[in-house]
Scaffold this motif. Structure first.
Motif, short mmCIF file in Angstrom:
data_model
loop_
_atom_site.label_atom_id
_atom_site.label_comp_id
_atom_site.label_asym_id
_atom_site.label_seq_id
_atom_site.Cartn_x
_atom_site.Cartn_y
_atom_site.Cartn_z
N ILE A 1 0.83 -1.22 0.00
CA ILE A 1 0.00 0.00 0.00
C ILE A 1 0.86 1.26 0.00
O ILE A 1 0.65 2.15 -0.83
N PRO A 2 1.86 1.38 0.89
CA PRO A 2 2.73 2.56 0.83
C PRO A 2 3.44 2.71 -0.52
O PRO A 2 3.64 3.84 -1.00
N ALA A 3 3.84 1.60 -1.12
CA ALA A 3 4.50 1.67 -2.42
C ALA A 3 3.58 2.32 -3.45
O ALA A 3 4.00 3.16 -4.25
N ALA A 4 2.31 1.94 -3.41
CA ALA A 4 1.34 2.52 -4.35
C ALA A 4 1.12 4.01 -4.05
O ALA A 4 1.12 4.85 -4.96
N LEU A 5 0.97 4.34 -2.78
CA LEU A 5 0.68 5.73 -2.41
C LEU A 5 1.87 6.66 -2.65
O LEU A 5 1.70 7.83 -2.97
N SER A 6 3.08 6.12 -2.49
CA SER A 6 4.27 6.98 -2.62
C SER A 6 4.55 7.37 -4.07
O SER A 6 5.37 8.24 -4.33
N SER A 7 3.87 6.73 -5.01
CA SER A 7 4.06 7.11 -6.42
C SER A 7 3.57 8.54 -6.66
O SER A 7 3.97 9.18 -7.62
N GLY A 8 2.70 9.02 -5.76
CA GLY A 8 2.20 10.40 -5.88
C GLY A 8 1.10 10.57 -6.91
O GLY A 8 0.59 11.68 -7.10
N ARG A 9 0.69 9.48 -7.55
CA ARG A 9 -0.34 9.58 -8.60
C ARG A 9 -1.73 9.41 -7.98
O ARG A 9 -1.91 8.64 -7.06
N VAL A 10 -2.69 10.15 -8.52
CA VAL A 10 -4.04 10.18 -7.97
C VAL A 10 -4.97 9.33 -8.84
O VAL A 10 -5.04 9.54 -10.06
N LEU A 11 -5.67 8.39 -8.23
CA LEU A 11 -6.63 7.56 -8.94
C LEU A 11 -7.99 8.25 -8.92
O LEU A 11 -8.54 8.52 -7.86
N HIS B 1 -8.95 5.42 -1.96
CA HIS B 1 -9.26 5.92 -0.62
C HIS B 1 -8.49 7.24 -0.36
O HIS B 1 -9.07 8.21 0.12
N ALA B 2 -7.21 7.23 -0.69
CA ALA B 2 -6.40 8.42 -0.46
C ALA B 2 -6.88 9.61 -1.30
O ALA B 2 -6.89 10.75 -0.84
N SER B 3 -7.31 9.34 -2.53
CA SER B 3 -7.77 10.45 -3.39
C SER B 3 -9.08 11.02 -2.87
O SER B 3 -9.33 12.23 -3.03
N ASN B 4 -9.89 10.20 -2.19
CA ASN B 4 -11.14 10.70 -1.62
C ASN B 4 -10.92 11.55 -0.38
O ASN B 4 -11.83 12.25 0.07
N LEU B 5 -9.71 11.49 0.20
CA LEU B 5 -9.40 12.29 1.38
C LEU B 5 -9.00 13.71 1.01
O LEU B 5 -8.94 14.60 1.85
N ARG B 6 -8.66 13.90 -0.25
CA ARG B 6 -8.11 15.20 -0.67
C ARG B 6 -9.20 16.27 -0.70
O ARG B 6 -10.33 16.01 -0.99
#
Length: 457
Positions: free
Chosen positions: A290-300, A452-457
């Motif tokens: 999960i961190p590997a995916a999030l650290s790419s900085g790209r937004v889904l 999930h992370a993109s929905n937090l923005r």
């Protein structure tokens, strides 16, 4: 940000109390690793029995030190640790790392000794006791005897880890290095007599080198303080990924005996994580994926996923998992299908359905580049999954080379599933900013966390 924590994370001088001349012993490893990883500051060994350690002048006691150190690493017995902490505090040392065990994790008597330790510390901040220390990968500052530091170098990146277990810290450091995931800071908080999870989350929220915060939790001792720091991270756009042990009775008892932590019900933690936007890793394998995916900085931005594969079976595995997680794998729109067909005339490849199967034609770099570009340009897809087949064993950089040329033209997430056991190819992809996974289900977990992370923005 606390200036004491800043000194702890970025010290210019370090005193090692109880240092050993043997670099193979626990008490000898901190200095050995500081030298191995090229720490640029001053190191002051303290040991009354020797005059020199690793080419450094050794001081008989704390009072003989030529200056007040920014940080002290304490590796002496329990009683001596108390007096060392008191002496360091009196001379104005900002922070100390207490590796010594025998405190709260040893029951009521140990808890009493831990209270005495904090009283002795006064204004000085304490990491530990019973800790394995910390590693500032960004600035080449290892303050730990962890054998994981035997590795010659670690990829630097934007993922920081706070763990209540020292052993897990070493595990994550070695695993991240093997898979090509770059780390920034690693901290073992252990007993948390003073500094705890929330203190370091607060520090990392303000740390420009950290994009993703990863937590290994046995128990949250100060829920309100933790909640406030987690909400700060959410507001700053820095996702927190948590692996929480203690789901079972056996796990709860193990956590209590490990660091003296008190454990609450798992449902309470789930509620807290939901309130604060924290992403929970349900499997240990997800804890780095999960961190590997999030650290790419790209937004889904949606759930439509293209799968580009040269092996049909692996494509089916990934598509099946995506469907279970609520993702869509639509066929290419007509314009995209035309671009794909133009790349490979004839019937050797299946380029107008999803998964898009390039079969053996996938061994051609130009075809791969064209297919990747077409799928990233397509309005039909929000993300792209690349599947590396058996060719990644003999040609680990084949897909990496094709991806490198295409990544700059799109900001869509791109991830990879490495079908054979080909860790070199996977690490190459991850270092390029394309997180690579060894399990097909990990692709779904990764994309779900990005959504999930993109929905937090």
């Amino acid at each position: 940000m606390s200036s004491a924590i800043q000194k702890l994370m970025e010290p210019r001088s370090i005193a090692v109390i109880g240092a050993s001349t043997d670099p193979k012993k626990t008490a000898g490893r901190p200095i050995a690793y500081l030298q191995k990883h090229h720490f640029k500051g001053k190191i002051y060994p303290v040991n009354p029995r020797v005059e020199e350690i690793a080419g450094l002048k050794c001081y008989p006691d704390i009072g003989s030190l030529p200056e007040t150190p920014d940080v002290a690493i304490i590796m002496v017995g329990t009683d001596k640790a108390l007096s060392a902490v008191q002496e360091l505090s009196r001379m104005g040392t900002p922070a100390a790392i207490v590796l010594t065990s025998g405190f709260a994790e040893h029951g009521p008597e140990g808890l009493k000794r831990q209270e005495e330790l904090i009283a002795a510390a006064g204004a000085m901040r304490i990491l530990g006791p019973n800790t394995i220390g910390m590693v500032n990968v960004t600035d080449d500052i290892p303050l730990s005897p962890s054998s994981a530091l035997e590795m010659d170098e670690f990829p630097k990146g934007s993922v920081s880890v706070i763990s209540q277990s020292g052993g897990i810290l070493g595990s994550l450091l070695s695993r991240a290095t093997a898979c090509g995931l770059g780390l920034s800071k690693l901290v073992s908080t252990s007993n948390e007599a003073d500094l705890g999870l929330a203190d370091f989350v607060d520090y990392l929220v303000d740390d420009p080198s950290t994009k993703v915060i990863v937590l290994y939790i046995e128990s949250i001792r100060h829920p309100e303080k933790f909640r406030a720091s987690a909400l700060r991270a959410k507001k700053a756009g820095k996702p927190i990924v948590v692996y929480k042990v203690g789901k079972s009775e056996a796990g709860i008892q193990a956590a209590v005996s490990h660091t003296g932590a008190l454990a609450g019900t798992d449902k309470m933690y789930d509620a807290l994580f939901k309130q604060t936007g924290i992403i929970r890793a349900n499997k240990f394998s997800d804890f780095l994926d999960i961190p590997a995916a999030l650290s790419s900085g790209r937004v889904l931005k949606g759930k439509r996923v293209a799968i580009l594969t040269s092996t049909g079976g692996a494509g089916t595995l990934v598509a099946d998992s995506l469907g279970e997680w609520g993702f869509e794998t639509p066929v290419p729109d007509e314009k995209t299908a035309e671009r794909l067909r133009a790349l490979q005339p004839g019937d050797q490849a299946v380029l107008d359905r999803n998964p898009i199967d390039v079969t053996l034609a996938g061994l051609q770099p130009d075809l791969l580049r064209g297919a990747i570009s077409a799928l990233l340009d397509s309005p039909s897809y929000d993300a792209l999954i690349l599947i590396l087949g058996s060719s990644s064993l003999s040609m680990p950089d084949l897909m990496a080379g094709a991806v490198r040329d295409c990544m700059q033209t799109s900001d869509k997430p791109v991830i990879a599933y490495v079908s054979p056991h080909a860790p070199i190819a996977g690490a190459l992809m991850t270092k390029l900013g394309v997180p690579a996974f060894s399990q097909p289900e990990s692709c779904s977990v990764a994309l779900s966390s990005m959504l999930h992370a993109s929905n937090l923005r």
